[in-house]
Design an enzyme around this catalytic site. Structure first.
Site, short mmCIF file in Angstrom:
data_model
loop_
_atom_site.label_atom_id
_atom_site.label_comp_id
_atom_site.label_asym_id
_atom_site.label_seq_id
_atom_site.Cartn_x
_atom_site.Cartn_y
_atom_site.Cartn_z
N GLY A 1 -7.61 91.00 89.53
CA GLY A 1 -8.13 89.74 90.02
C GLY A 1 -9.22 89.15 89.14
N PRO B 1 -13.93 89.49 95.96
CG PRO B 1 -14.78 87.75 97.23
CD PRO B 1 -13.59 88.13 96.41
CG ASP C 1 -23.44 97.79 95.66
OD1 ASP C 1 -23.37 97.43 94.47
OD2 ASP C 1 -22.98 97.13 96.60
NE ARG D 1 -23.77 98.96 89.30
CZ ARG D 1 -22.60 98.45 89.66
NH1 ARG D 1 -22.37 98.20 90.96
NH2 ARG D 1 -21.67 98.18 88.78
NE ARG E 1 -26.81 108.57 97.25
CZ ARG E 1 -25.89 109.34 97.81
NH1 ARG E 1 -25.13 110.13 97.05
NH2 ARG E 1 -25.71 109.34 99.12
CG HIS F 1 -19.77 95.14 95.94
ND1 HIS F 1 -20.68 95.96 95.32
CD2 HIS F 1 -18.91 94.73 94.97
CE1 HIS F 1 -20.38 96.06 94.04
NE2 HIS F 1 -19.31 95.32 93.80
#
Length: 351
Positions: free
Chosen positions: A81, A128, A153, A156, A158, A180
């Site tokens: 996509g 999305p 997410d 990232r 952590r 997200h």
């Protein structure tokens, strides 16, 4: 296993990491799905040859597919996509992105729903993510559809916390839930770092939050993204990366992907694929493990229905509901607010 969008940058990373981690044996089938009549249909021939050269006798049977109705797999990764604009000065509009990818989601979801036999497990990582999950979960059993965005997410978030304390990421327990996108929700109240006492951690979290409200986080993300991408557009890439390091960990986790996107080939394919392959490994391991994932709720929390990122148990059969997250009121308020953003983007895509 099937990877829809295998010829794209993220799709290539998925199949490469998948084989590099030896998750498929030589008797397995791996379907590489491309767009009929598009460049990807031709590129997959080269990708298959490259994979076989790299992994030789350990490679699975690799099939090339350009017809949605021919997808026939137990586990399907949706990673095809349109993505965000390639111009860093352009507006990042998730509603327009939803409109671009909705028909693609529907095409493959309808094909999977119409096939004979059992339903596959579907991992959505196209954006999305929430719209992708909504479309597939409307046509398939919803517990067999998850979005990997919340896990990306979380990885990232952590990593940013781990860097702050000079520890390995595996020493950090933390989660990003919600959307997200700009309405992600950092669960500050549940952060734990192995080897760091509660008082030190509480002081650090307070310093990171700086009196900031989670209700204002989406606006902060938009404002800071505009500032940083303006620096990138002006050619000051080093300055943009230095500036983002001065921000709190939640903003760093939310904003660095955009800097990566606009400075590393218009993609964050490595971590994007890593999150997906993590989930594939869990699905094949046999045990249910808690992960933050996008799922479609059907009244499990306060009668809410819709797609949102939450910690759930995930394994070979898909996701199972666990008790509602024990979070603070401002985190719950932010979580509920993100539902409105997701619903608005999805509604635009249906208009």
């Amino acid at each position: 296993m099937a990877v829809i969008g295998a010829a794209g940058a993220c799709g290539r990373q998925v199949v490469t990491q998948l084989l590099n981690r030896s998750l498929l044996d030589p008797d397995s089938r791996l379907q590489l799905i491309g767009h009929r009549g598009g460049s990807s249909a031709n590129e997959m021939h080269g990708l298959r040859s490259d994979l076989r050269d790299a992994f030789a006798d350990d490679a699975p049977v690799i099939e090339l597919i350009d017809d949605p109705d021919a997808v026939d797999a137990d586990l399907v990764v949706m990673i095809a996509g349109a993505t965000v604009p390639t111009d860093p000065t352009a507006n990042v509009d998730r509603a327009l992105l939803a409109e671009s990818n909705r028909r693609l989601f529907e095409t493959y979801a309808d094909a999977l729903a119409a096939r004979a036999g059992g339903q596959p497990l579907v991992i959505v990582q196209s954006n999305p993510v929430e719209l992708g999950v909504a479309v597939f979960a409307a046509r398939l059993e919803r517990h067999r559809v998850v979005g990997a965005g919340a896990w990306s997410d979380t990885l990232r978030f952590r990593r940013e916390i781990a860097d702050s304390f000079g520890v390995r990421r595996t020493a950090v327990r933390a989660a990003m839930i919600g959307q997200h996108g700009d309405h992600l929700v950092p669960v500050w109240s549940r952060v734990q770092v192995h080897g760091v006492d509660e008082a030190e951690l509480a002081a650090w979290v307070a310093g990171q939050r700086r009196g900031r409200s989670l209700a204002d986080l989406p606006a902060e993300i938009v404002a800071q993204r505009g500032r940083l991408l303006a620096m990138v557009g002006a050619g000051d890439v080093g300055g943009a990366f230095a500036a983002v390091e001065e921000l709190p960990a939640d903003l760093r986790a939310a904003l660095k992907p955009f800097l990566v996107h606009y400075t590393a080939g218009h993609t964050t394919e490595i971590v994007t694929a890593h999150a997906v392959v993590d989930l594939i490994a869990l699905a094949m391991a046999g045990d249910d493990i808690q992960r933050p994932l996008q799922i479609r709720l059907d009244g499990e929390i306060g009668g809410i229905s819709g797609v949102i990122g939450l910690p759930v148990l995930f394994g070979p059969a898909g996701w199972q509901w666990v008790t509602p997250p024990q979070i603070e009121q401002d985190e719950m308020d932010a979580l509920l607010a993100c539902l409105d953003s997701i619903a608005a983007a999805n509604a635009f895509a249906r208009a």
